[in-house]
Scaffold this motif. Structure first.
Motif, PDB file in Angstrom:
ATOM      1  N   ALA A 171       0.672  -1.257   0.027  1.00 22.02           N
ATOM      2  CA  ALA A 171      -0.056  -0.026  -0.002  1.00 22.02           C
ATOM      3  C   ALA A 171       0.723   1.203  -0.100  1.00 22.02           C
ATOM      4  O   ALA A 171       0.528   2.224  -0.767  1.00 22.02           O
ATOM      5  CB  ALA A 171      -0.951   0.018   1.179  1.00 22.02           C
ATOM      6  N   SER A 172       1.871   1.110   0.557  1.00 22.56           N
ATOM      7  CA  SER A 172       2.648   2.604   0.841  1.00 22.56           C
ATOM      8  C   SER A 172       3.654   2.865  -0.454  1.00 22.56           C
ATOM      9  O   SER A 172       3.811   3.838  -0.881  1.00 22.56           O
ATOM     10  CB  SER A 172       3.864   2.153   2.098  1.00 22.56           C
ATOM     11  N   ILE A 177       3.946   5.844  -5.606  1.00 24.49           N
ATOM     12  CA  ILE A 177       3.795   6.079  -6.747  1.00 24.49           C
ATOM     13  C   ILE A 177       2.702   7.089  -7.326  1.00 24.49           C
ATOM     14  O   ILE A 177       2.900   7.831  -8.081  1.00 24.49           O
ATOM     15  CB  ILE A 177       3.659   4.605  -7.741  1.00 24.49           C
ATOM     16  N   ASP A 178       1.618   6.789  -6.614  1.00 25.07           N
ATOM     17  CA  ASP A 178       0.168   7.766  -6.973  1.00 25.07           C
ATOM     18  C   ASP A 178       0.523   9.185  -6.662  1.00 25.07           C
ATOM     19  O   ASP A 178       0.371  10.288  -7.381  1.00 25.07           O
ATOM     20  CB  ASP A 178      -0.753   7.287  -6.398  1.00 25.07           C
ATOM     21  N   GLN A 184       2.766  14.794 -11.171  1.00 26.56           N
ATOM     22  CA  GLN A 184       3.218  14.808 -12.521  1.00 26.56           C
ATOM     23  C   GLN A 184       1.762  15.570 -13.333  1.00 26.56           C
ATOM     24  O   GLN A 184       1.977  16.403 -14.353  1.00 26.56           O
ATOM     25  CB  GLN A 184       3.485  13.656 -13.264  1.00 26.56           C
ATOM     26  N   SER A 185       0.680  15.011 -12.927  1.00 28.29           N
ATOM     27  CA  SER A 185      -0.619  15.599 -13.421  1.00 28.29           C
ATOM     28  C   SER A 185      -0.871  16.922 -13.301  1.00 28.29           C
ATOM     29  O   SER A 185      -1.260  17.743 -14.092  1.00 28.29           O
ATOM     30  CB  SER A 185      -1.703  14.677 -12.779  1.00 28.29           C
ATOM     31  N   SER A 376       4.419   7.621 -18.657  1.00 28.85           N
ATOM     32  CA  SER A 376       5.238   6.613 -18.530  1.00 28.85           C
ATOM     33  C   SER A 376       5.175   6.132 -17.126  1.00 28.85           C
ATOM     34  O   SER A 376       5.274   4.941 -16.681  1.00 28.85           O
ATOM     35  CB  SER A 376       6.599   7.208 -18.627  1.00 28.85           C
ATOM     36  N   LEU A 377       4.967   6.861 -16.126  1.00 30.81           N
ATOM     37  CA  LEU A 377       4.629   6.566 -14.841  1.00 30.81           C
ATOM     38  C   LEU A 377       3.378   5.682 -14.717  1.00 30.81           C
ATOM     39  O   LEU A 377       3.312   4.904 -13.765  1.00 30.81           O
ATOM     40  CB  LEU A 377       4.485   8.138 -13.826  1.00 30.81           C
TER      41      LEU A 377
END
Length: 390
Positions: A171-172, A177-178, A184-185, A376-377
């Motif tokens: 989860a961590s 990553i999120d 980036q968004s 890419s992410l």
């Protein structure tokens, strides 16, 4: 039933187990179902609905609020930190975890799952929203027109899980990553907003440019689109082939499908502006492509006194106006036949057009580069999810 993923953290071993949702989420129920609009207030208790729930994320846009009286009256739909909220109708099966920000909020027509101490809700949310989780959820969904999932069905749904410590690490990891994806968004959106602001100033002539001698350019002239077009062509049906020239259809232009190859000779080049003539997005325009024109497109070639990239930017700036005023058809919409002949635009001299096009194009390049990083992410995350969940 026990399972082991292809990819896992090296400090963990042993099989993962399959367990029913109601064994680790003992309180699975529906949020309030009924009419709540009479209890809406401008400020009050957040009232989450299906449009606020996205995969692993609560979307804070368009949140409505309810009064205290209605909130207390509907205790069973009051939320706790760590609850999982699942969309019940529409984009059914997508879920997110209640964060501290929405502790003690309320909800409407969502499945609410309250965990015990043996499960990590964030891990479960990532599992359910993964490709494999969604494929399994899809088997529970009913309804032809509006997709629907029942709370009673979710109680019987099997979660594939490791021990709690490994759940927490997974989860961590994905939360990190999120967070990178979110940052980036934001970069992409900031650039898009900057471009919108620049276009507003440029096309309203609030921002003006000078020539290389420091002199003001002449005032812009209003012209009909047809008056600056030297050639117009309509797409035709193509003959498909295993290789050849690329067919420029809507799916390819939107990067939503692999290219199709056709035997037809190339009939448009990078200088042409392509107008989507039929379909739900009729009126949208593209430039910078070479290939065979799809049957739903019309292509225009400008005369030598006008810059295709400038005209394309101005037409896209006016897209909402074009789609509102120049589309026809009650079924599949299409651009009005006289659009090219009668649509009016204001254009500066060629030198100023090029200067403006270069500025806007440079912003587009920056947006494209940041969008590539974002894509890419997302692809990286998707690949990891596919290997980590079974």
């Amino acid at each position: 039933m026990s399972k082991t993923p292809k990819l896992r953290f090296k400090e963990f071993s042993g099989d993962w187990e399959s367990i029913k949702v109601d064994k680790v989420f003992p309180h699975v129920r529906n949020g309030f179902v009924g009419t709540a609009t009479p209890y809406y207030v401008e400020e009050g208790i957040p009232y989450l609905q299906s449009n606020n729930i996205r995969k692993n994320k609560i979307d804070k846009r368009k949140i409505v609020y309810i009064n205290e009286e209605f909130h207390k009256k509907n205790e069973k739909s009051i939320l706790k930190k760590g609850d999982i909220l699942m969309v019940q109708s529409g984009h059914a099966g997508e879920c997110a975890v209640v964060t501290e920000e929405f502790e003690n909020a309320n909800c409407h027509a969502l499945i609410v799952m309250t965990p015990n101490n043996n499960i990590n809700s964030t891990y479960c949310s990532y599992y359910i929203n993964s490709d494999i989780g969604q494929r399994r959820i899809y088997k529970l969904i009913t309804g032809n027109t509006i997709k629907h999932i029942l709370a009673s069905e979710m109680k019987e749904f099997n979660i594939i899980k490791p021990e709690l410590e490994e759940q927490e690490k997974i989860a961590s990891f994905f939360s990190l990553i999120d967070e990178k994806i979110s940052l980036q968004s934001e970069k992409v959106e900031v650039l898009k907003d900057y471009k919108k602001g620049m276009m507003q100033k440029i096309f309203s002539r609030e921002l003006r440019f000078k020539d290389d001698e420091g002199r003001d350019y002449p005032e812009w002239e209003e012209k009909k689109l047809e008056s600056i077009v030297s050639k117009k062509k309509k797409g035709k049906n193509a003959i498909y082939a295993e290789s050849g020239n690329i067919l420029l259809n809507n799916e390819y232009m939107e990067n939503s499908s692999e290219p199709l190859y056709v035997e037809n000779e190339i009939d448009v080049n990078e200088e042409d502006i392509l107008i989507l003539w039929d379909g739900s997005q009729a009126g949208k325009m593209y430039t910078g492509f070479t290939g065979v024109l799809g049957s739903t497109f019309v292509a225009i070639t400008l005369d030598k006194y006008n810059c295709n990239r400038f005209i394309h930017q101005q037409l896209m700036y006016n897209l909402d106006k074009i789609q509102l005023a120049w589309r026809e058809g009650s079924g599949v919409p299409h651009v009005a036949k006289d659009f090219i002949e009668n649509f009016k635009i204001k254009v500066p001299v060629l030198d100023e057009q090029r200067k403006i096009a270069n500025i806007l194009y440079s912003i587009d390049i920056k947006i494209e580069k940041e969008q590539e990083k974002l894509d890419s992410l997302k692809q990286y995350k998707k690949g990891l999810l596919q290997q980590m969940f079974v």
